[in-house]
Design a protein around this motif. Structure first.
Motif, PDB file in Angstrom:
ATOM      1  N   PHE A  95       0.822  -1.210   0.000  1.00 49.64           N
ATOM      2  CA  PHE A  95       0.000   0.000   0.000  1.00 49.64           C
ATOM      3  C   PHE A  95       0.857   1.262   0.000  1.00 49.64           C
ATOM      4  O   PHE A  95       0.648   2.167   0.805  1.00 49.64           O
ATOM      5  CB  PHE A  95      -0.968  -0.005   1.191  1.00 49.64           C
ATOM      6  CG  PHE A  95      -1.884  -1.186   1.196  1.00 49.64           C
ATOM      7  CD1 PHE A  95      -2.973  -1.243   0.354  1.00 49.64           C
ATOM      8  CD2 PHE A  95      -1.629  -2.256   2.042  1.00 49.64           C
ATOM      9  CE1 PHE A  95      -3.805  -2.346   0.353  1.00 49.64           C
ATOM     10  CE2 PHE A  95      -2.460  -3.364   2.044  1.00 49.64           C
ATOM     11  CZ  PHE A  95      -3.557  -3.407   1.198  1.00 49.64           C
ATOM     12  N   GLU A 149      -1.105   4.430  -0.337  1.00 53.44           N
ATOM     13  CA  GLU A 149      -2.457   4.333   0.209  1.00 53.44           C
ATOM     14  C   GLU A 149      -2.462   3.780   1.633  1.00 53.44           C
ATOM     15  O   GLU A 149      -3.465   3.250   2.084  1.00 53.44           O
ATOM     16  CB  GLU A 149      -3.290   3.382  -0.659  1.00 53.44           C
ATOM     17  CG  GLU A 149      -3.163   3.618  -2.125  1.00 53.44           C
ATOM     18  CD  GLU A 149      -3.299   2.346  -2.944  1.00 53.44           C
ATOM     19  OE1 GLU A 149      -3.874   2.457  -4.025  1.00 53.44           O
ATOM     20  OE2 GLU A 149      -2.843   1.277  -2.518  1.00 53.44           O
ATOM     21  N   GLU A 166      -5.251   5.104   3.996  1.00 60.03           N
ATOM     22  CA  GLU A 166      -6.564   4.693   3.512  1.00 60.03           C
ATOM     23  C   GLU A 166      -6.798   3.200   3.738  1.00 60.03           C
ATOM     24  O   GLU A 166      -7.916   2.764   3.989  1.00 60.03           O
ATOM     25  CB  GLU A 166      -6.719   5.017   2.025  1.00 60.03           C
ATOM     26  CG  GLU A 166      -6.740   6.497   1.716  1.00 60.03           C
ATOM     27  CD  GLU A 166      -5.354   7.099   1.533  1.00 60.03           C
ATOM     28  OE1 GLU A 166      -4.343   6.429   1.826  1.00 60.03           O
ATOM     29  OE2 GLU A 166      -5.287   8.265   1.118  1.00 60.03           O
ATOM     30  N   ALA A 167      -5.738   2.395   3.630  1.00 58.81           N
ATOM     31  CA  ALA A 167      -5.855   0.939   3.774  1.00 58.81           C
ATOM     32  C   ALA A 167      -6.088   0.504   5.220  1.00 58.81           C
ATOM     33  O   ALA A 167      -6.380  -0.657   5.461  1.00 58.81           O
ATOM     34  CB  ALA A 167      -4.598   0.256   3.217  1.00 58.81           C
ATOM     35  N   GLY A 207     -12.403  -1.686   2.823  1.00 59.69           N
ATOM     36  CA  GLY A 207     -12.340  -1.542   1.381  1.00 59.69           C
ATOM     37  C   GLY A 207     -12.073  -2.848   0.673  1.00 59.69           C
ATOM     38  O   GLY A 207     -12.127  -3.930   1.261  1.00 59.69           O
ATOM     39  N   TYR A 246      -9.304  -4.746  -1.938  1.00 58.49           N
ATOM     40  CA  TYR A 246      -7.885  -4.682  -2.261  1.00 58.49           C
ATOM     41  C   TYR A 246      -7.527  -5.722  -3.316  1.00 58.49           C
ATOM     42  O   TYR A 246      -8.249  -6.680  -3.550  1.00 58.49           O
ATOM     43  CB  TYR A 246      -7.036  -4.904  -1.002  1.00 58.49           C
ATOM     44  CG  TYR A 246      -7.302  -6.233  -0.344  1.00 58.49           C
ATOM     45  CD1 TYR A 246      -6.565  -7.363  -0.695  1.00 58.49           C
ATOM     46  CD2 TYR A 246      -8.300  -6.388   0.604  1.00 58.49           C
ATOM     47  CE1 TYR A 246      -6.818  -8.596  -0.109  1.00 58.49           C
ATOM     48  CE2 TYR A 246      -8.567  -7.603   1.192  1.00 58.49           C
ATOM     49  CZ  TYR A 246      -7.820  -8.703   0.828  1.00 58.49           C
ATOM     50  OH  TYR A 246      -8.081  -9.925   1.400  1.00 58.49           O
ATOM     51  N   GLU A 287     -11.842  -8.330   0.226  1.00 59.07           N
ATOM     52  CA  GLU A 287     -12.426  -7.192   0.938  1.00 59.07           C
ATOM     53  C   GLU A 287     -12.265  -7.400   2.429  1.00 59.07           C
ATOM     54  O   GLU A 287     -12.159  -8.529   2.900  1.00 59.07           O
ATOM     55  CB  GLU A 287     -13.892  -7.000   0.548  1.00 59.07           C
ATOM     56  CG  GLU A 287     -14.843  -8.099   0.962  1.00 59.07           C
ATOM     57  CD  GLU A 287     -15.308  -8.037   2.405  1.00 59.07           C
ATOM     58  OE1 GLU A 287     -15.293  -6.956   3.016  1.00 59.07           O
ATOM     59  OE2 GLU A 287     -15.669  -9.094   2.932  1.00 59.07           O
ATOM     60  N   VAL A 292      -8.481  -3.448   5.899  1.00 62.12           N
ATOM     61  CA  VAL A 292      -7.705  -3.953   4.766  1.00 62.12           C
ATOM     62  C   VAL A 292      -6.251  -4.216   5.147  1.00 62.12           C
ATOM     63  O   VAL A 292      -5.698  -5.275   4.847  1.00 62.12           O
ATOM     64  CB  VAL A 292      -7.790  -2.976   3.573  1.00 62.12           C
ATOM     65  CG1 VAL A 292      -6.826  -3.377   2.467  1.00 62.12           C
ATOM     66  CG2 VAL A 292      -9.214  -2.917   3.040  1.00 62.12           C
ATOM     67  N   CYS A 295      -4.452  -7.882   4.889  1.00 67.48           N
ATOM     68  CA  CYS A 295      -3.355  -8.123   3.951  1.00 67.48           C
ATOM     69  C   CYS A 295      -2.070  -8.517   4.667  1.00 67.48           C
ATOM     70  O   CYS A 295      -1.272  -9.279   4.123  1.00 67.48           O
ATOM     71  CB  CYS A 295      -3.159  -6.918   3.047  1.00 67.48           C
ATOM     72  SG  CYS A 295      -4.523  -6.767   1.872  1.00 67.48           S
ATOM     73  N   GLU A 345      -2.524  -3.441  -3.140  1.00 66.59           N
ATOM     74  CA  GLU A 345      -3.087  -2.147  -3.507  1.00 66.59           C
ATOM     75  C   GLU A 345      -4.534  -2.040  -3.035  1.00 66.59           C
ATOM     76  O   GLU A 345      -5.281  -3.020  -3.104  1.00 66.59           O
ATOM     77  CB  GLU A 345      -3.093  -1.968  -5.021  1.00 66.59           C
ATOM     78  CG  GLU A 345      -1.729  -1.990  -5.658  1.00 66.59           C
ATOM     79  CD  GLU A 345      -1.822  -1.986  -7.172  1.00 66.59           C
ATOM     80  OE1 GLU A 345      -1.514  -0.937  -7.759  1.00 66.59           O
ATOM     81  OE2 GLU A 345      -2.207  -3.023  -7.740  1.00 66.59           O
ATOM     82  N   LEU A 346      -4.905  -0.850  -2.626  1.00 68.23           N
ATOM     83  CA  LEU A 346      -6.296  -0.575  -2.290  1.00 68.23           C
ATOM     84  C   LEU A 346      -7.016  -0.244  -3.588  1.00 68.23           C
ATOM     85  O   LEU A 346      -6.626   0.672  -4.312  1.00 68.23           O
ATOM     86  CB  LEU A 346      -6.384   0.592  -1.307  1.00 68.23           C
ATOM     87  CG  LEU A 346      -7.778   0.939  -0.813  1.00 68.23           C
ATOM     88  CD1 LEU A 346      -8.349  -0.213   0.022  1.00 68.23           C
ATOM     89  CD2 LEU A 346      -7.734   2.218   0.007  1.00 68.23           C
ATOM     90  N   SER A 355     -12.167   2.171  -1.491  1.00 67.01           N
ATOM     91  CA  SER A 355     -12.537   2.352  -0.083  1.00 67.01           C
ATOM     92  C   SER A 355     -14.059   2.256  -0.008  1.00 67.01           C
ATOM     93  O   SER A 355     -14.754   2.914  -0.780  1.00 67.01           O
ATOM     94  CB  SER A 355     -12.090   3.721   0.428  1.00 67.01           C
ATOM     95  OG  SER A 355     -10.693   3.777   0.524  1.00 67.01           O
TER      96      SER A 355
END
Length: 128
Positions: free
Chosen positions: A8, A11, A14-15, A19, A21, A39, A43, A47, A78-79, A82
């Protein structure tokens, strides 16, 4: 473990939240290939769990011990979206799986392929 991980990169904050991913793989000679879409309400935590399982080298997402020893492989987290609403998140995850065809997912809802199939997919991807 010599595999590189992009976790990430742009991001990260945000992660932390909810969300959808994607997990992809790339090498110096192969462009990024989507392996998995998932999802989670958290996140980043989910992950990290994927990464922990992968590093055991037991075929998780198709990676064997030999593969995670390669310094030419980069794993990319990667996200994609969201989304805090669980119902919307689940529906969008399934639609993204259908549209993006991640290599390690069976195409049946959000299920992954059997371990042996994932290892075969990853071997073909990296060697083909």
């Amino acid at each position: 473990m010599d595999i590189k991980v992009k976790f990430f990169e742009n991001e990260f904050v945000e992660a932390i939240g909810a969300g959808i991913y994607g997990v992809s793989v790339q090498t110096s000679t192969k462009s990024k290939e989507l392996l998995y879409v998932g999802e989670s309400v958290f996140v980043l935590v989910r992950c990290a769990t994927h990464l922990y399982e992968l590093l055991k080298g037991n075929g998780y997402l198709g990676f064997t011990k030999e593969m995670i020893e390669s310094n030419d492989i980069t794993l990319v987290f990667e996200l994609l979206i969201s989304e805090s609403d669980k119902k919307k998140r689940k529906a969008r995850e399934k639609q993204l799986i259908k549209d993006m065809h991640p290599r390690m997912q069976s195409g049946i809802s959000d299920r992954v392929k059997p371990i042996e199939d994932m290892i075969g997919e990853m071997t073909n991807l990296l060697n083909g």
